[in-house]
Every structure is written in structure tokens, then in C-alpha cells.
Design a protein around this motif. Structure first.
Motif, PDB file in Angstrom:
ATOM      1  N   UNK A   3       0.898  -1.145  -0.135  1.00 53.98           N
ATOM      2  CA  UNK A   3      -0.051  -0.024   0.078  1.00 53.98           C
ATOM      3  C   UNK A   3       0.626   1.164   0.094  1.00 53.98           C
ATOM      4  N   UNK A   4       0.479   2.261  -0.698  1.00 44.47           N
ATOM      5  CA  UNK A   4       1.139   3.481  -0.858  1.00 44.47           C
ATOM      6  C   UNK A   4       0.017   4.465  -0.611  1.00 44.47           C
ATOM      7  N   UNK A   5      -0.144   5.010   0.615  1.00 43.90           N
ATOM      8  CA  UNK A   5      -1.008   6.160   0.918  1.00 43.90           C
ATOM      9  C   UNK A   5      -0.529   7.484   0.326  1.00 43.90           C
ATOM     10  N   UNK A   6      -1.335   8.120  -0.398  1.00 45.77           N
ATOM     11  CA  UNK A   6      -1.036   9.345  -1.090  1.00 45.77           C
ATOM     12  C   UNK A   6      -1.940  10.325  -0.332  1.00 45.77           C
ATOM     13  N   UNK A  65      13.068   1.580  -0.119  1.00 43.66           N
ATOM     14  CA  UNK A  65      12.920   2.901  -0.833  1.00 43.66           C
ATOM     15  C   UNK A  65      11.617   2.909  -1.899  1.00 43.66           C
ATOM     16  N   UNK A  66      10.979   1.953  -2.013  1.00 42.01           N
ATOM     17  CA  UNK A  66       9.966   1.768  -3.177  1.00 42.01           C
ATOM     18  C   UNK A  66       8.895   3.049  -3.140  1.00 42.01           C
ATOM     19  N   UNK A  67       8.354   3.404  -2.159  1.00 39.88           N
ATOM     20  CA  UNK A  67       7.542   4.584  -2.121  1.00 39.88           C
ATOM     21  C   UNK A  67       8.491   6.030  -2.572  1.00 39.88           C
ATOM     22  N   UNK A 145       4.202   2.647   2.405  1.00 40.13           N
ATOM     23  CA  UNK A 145       4.737   4.040   2.637  1.00 40.13           C
ATOM     24  C   UNK A 145       3.624   4.888   2.496  1.00 40.13           C
ATOM     25  N   UNK A 146       3.905   6.306   2.674  1.00 42.01           N
ATOM     26  CA  UNK A 146       2.924   7.344   2.556  1.00 42.01           C
ATOM     27  C   UNK A 146       3.630   8.495   1.947  1.00 42.01           C
TER      28      UNK A 146
END
Length: 224
Positions: A3-6, A65-67, A145-146
Motif C-alpha cells: 500500500x502507498x497512501x497518498x 525505498x519503493x515509495x 509507505x505514505x
């Protein structure tokens, strides 16, 4: 899939305010913010680093460091990527390739509560990078990450849109809502410091404030 929260976009100060902050040293800004904590231990990766720009905050899992890669894709020219990597220094979160791509997209620099690598290449690239440490070990790319929102960098809260200023003394975040007032206070402080320098050079610097601030007790030789 991770999950990547934007978070919603947060606009920073206008160009006029950024121009006022651009020449101001972090020490003057820190003093003008009642010397509240900056980000101790997060320092320029090489000499000559100087950055000023609105923050894009990123929170990533330590050692990953994907996000961060996604954040570079989303960042606007002139922004500073501010990465909360939990202060972990075992694995580098950024290196030559990612920073080279960030520079190609017009980012103003990177501030990282974690480790970086490829110091020689980054120095040659010239993109300002502030980090807690250097490590040759590369990162994982698993997430999560976010992006956006706010982060904590070595105890300093940074909200997306805040103005990040970095120089040889370290890095500080100026809250966007107070940026003009803090710039005014820092400018006044620099004028006062310039007057003090002049007084020192002329031998007329008033030192009476020291004794006025102290209650001095002297010990006689016989008593000691």
C-alpha cells in the motif's frame, strides 16, 4: 503489492516568500523560531549543500525505498523530498540513480532521516542531499509507505508545504503559515548581528548584559 497512501496536495508559500527565505541561514531561522528543535544529526552529505523549497513529505519503512521512487515521480519542480526512514542507517535509501532522476525532474534537494550512498557521484551531480549517515548497503523495494501529509525527521515535524532550508549547519523546516513572519524576524536578527560584528571590530561591543544576567558569588582563596 504494498500500500502507498497518498495525501491531498498541500501548497507551500508563494515565490515571494521563498525568495525572502532563500538567503537566510538556518541559524537565524532557528533563533527566530525560539530555537525549537531542528533535525540534529541530519547533515549535508557534502560541502556546499544549500537548499530552499517546499517539502513533499514521505514516510517509508526503514531500509526500503519503493515509495520514495513513487514520490519522485509525483514531486513538483522546486520541491524538497523529506523522507522519514525511521532514522535507520543500515541501508541507503537514496543513491546516485534515484538522485540523478530527482535532479532531472527539477527537485531542489532531498532531506533524509536515514542513510544515503554514492557520495562522490552525488557531489558531482550537485543535488543537495542531507542525511543522517552514509551506507554502501542498498535498499529493499517492498514498501509500504505514505506520500504527503507530515513526517518527523530526527524529532522535527515537517508538513508537506512547509519550507525546508538546509545549509552547512543542518536543516530546518519553516511552517508555511508562519513563513513570512519568521523571515521578517530572521532578517531583523541578521541586521542586529551585523551591528554586533561592527561593534566587535571597533572594540565597542556592549558586554554589560552578561553580568546583568548572572548572580555572581566569588570564593575567597582562604575559603577554597
Amino acid at each position: 503489492m504494498s500500500e502507498c497512501v497518498i495525501h491531498p496536495r498541500a501548497d507551500g508559500p508563494d515565490e515571494a516568500t521563498l525568495s525572502r527565505l532563500d538567503p537566510l541561514p538556518t541559524s537565524a531561522l532557528s533563533d527566530s523560531m525560539r530555537r525549537l528543535p531542528g533535525a540534529p544529526g541530519v547533515l549535508p552529505l557534502f560541502s556546499g549543500c544549500r537548499l530552499v523549497g517546499p517539502a513533499l513529505a514521505v514516510r517509508t519503512r526503514p531500509g526500503d525505498n519503493l515509495v520514495v521512487h513513487k514520490a519522485v515521480d509525483l514531486a513538483r519542480p522546486g520541491e524538497v523530498l523529506v523522507i522519514d526512514a525511521g532514522g535507520d542507517t543500515a541501508r541507503a535509501i537514496v543513491g546516485d540513480l534515484l538522485c540523478r532522476y530527482a535532479a532531472s525532474r527539477g527537485l531542489a534537494g532531498i532531506v533524509l532521516d536515514g542513510a544515503a550512498r554514492d557520495v562522490v557521484e552525488l557531489h558531482e551531480l550537485g543535488l543537495p542531499v542531507f542525511a543522517r549517515a552514509v551506507s554502501h548497503l542498498g535498499p529493499y523495494k517492498n514498501g509500504p509507505g505514505e506520500i504527503g501529509g507530515s513526517v518527523s525527521i530526527a524529532g522535527m515535524t515537517v508538513r508537506s508545504g512547509d519550507v525546508v532550508v538546509g545549509d552547512a549547519d543542518g536543516v530546518i523546516a519553516v511552517p508555511a503559515a508562519r513563513a513570512d513572519a519568521i523571515a521578517t524576524a530572521a532578517e531583523e536578527l541578521l541586521r542586529a548581528e551585523a551591528a554586533a560584528v561592527d561593534a566587535i571590530d571597533r572594540g565597542t561591543w556592549d558586554r554589560s548584559w552578561i553580568d546583568a544576567s548572572l548572580t555572581i558569588t566569588r570564593i575567597d582563596d582562604e575559603e577554597s
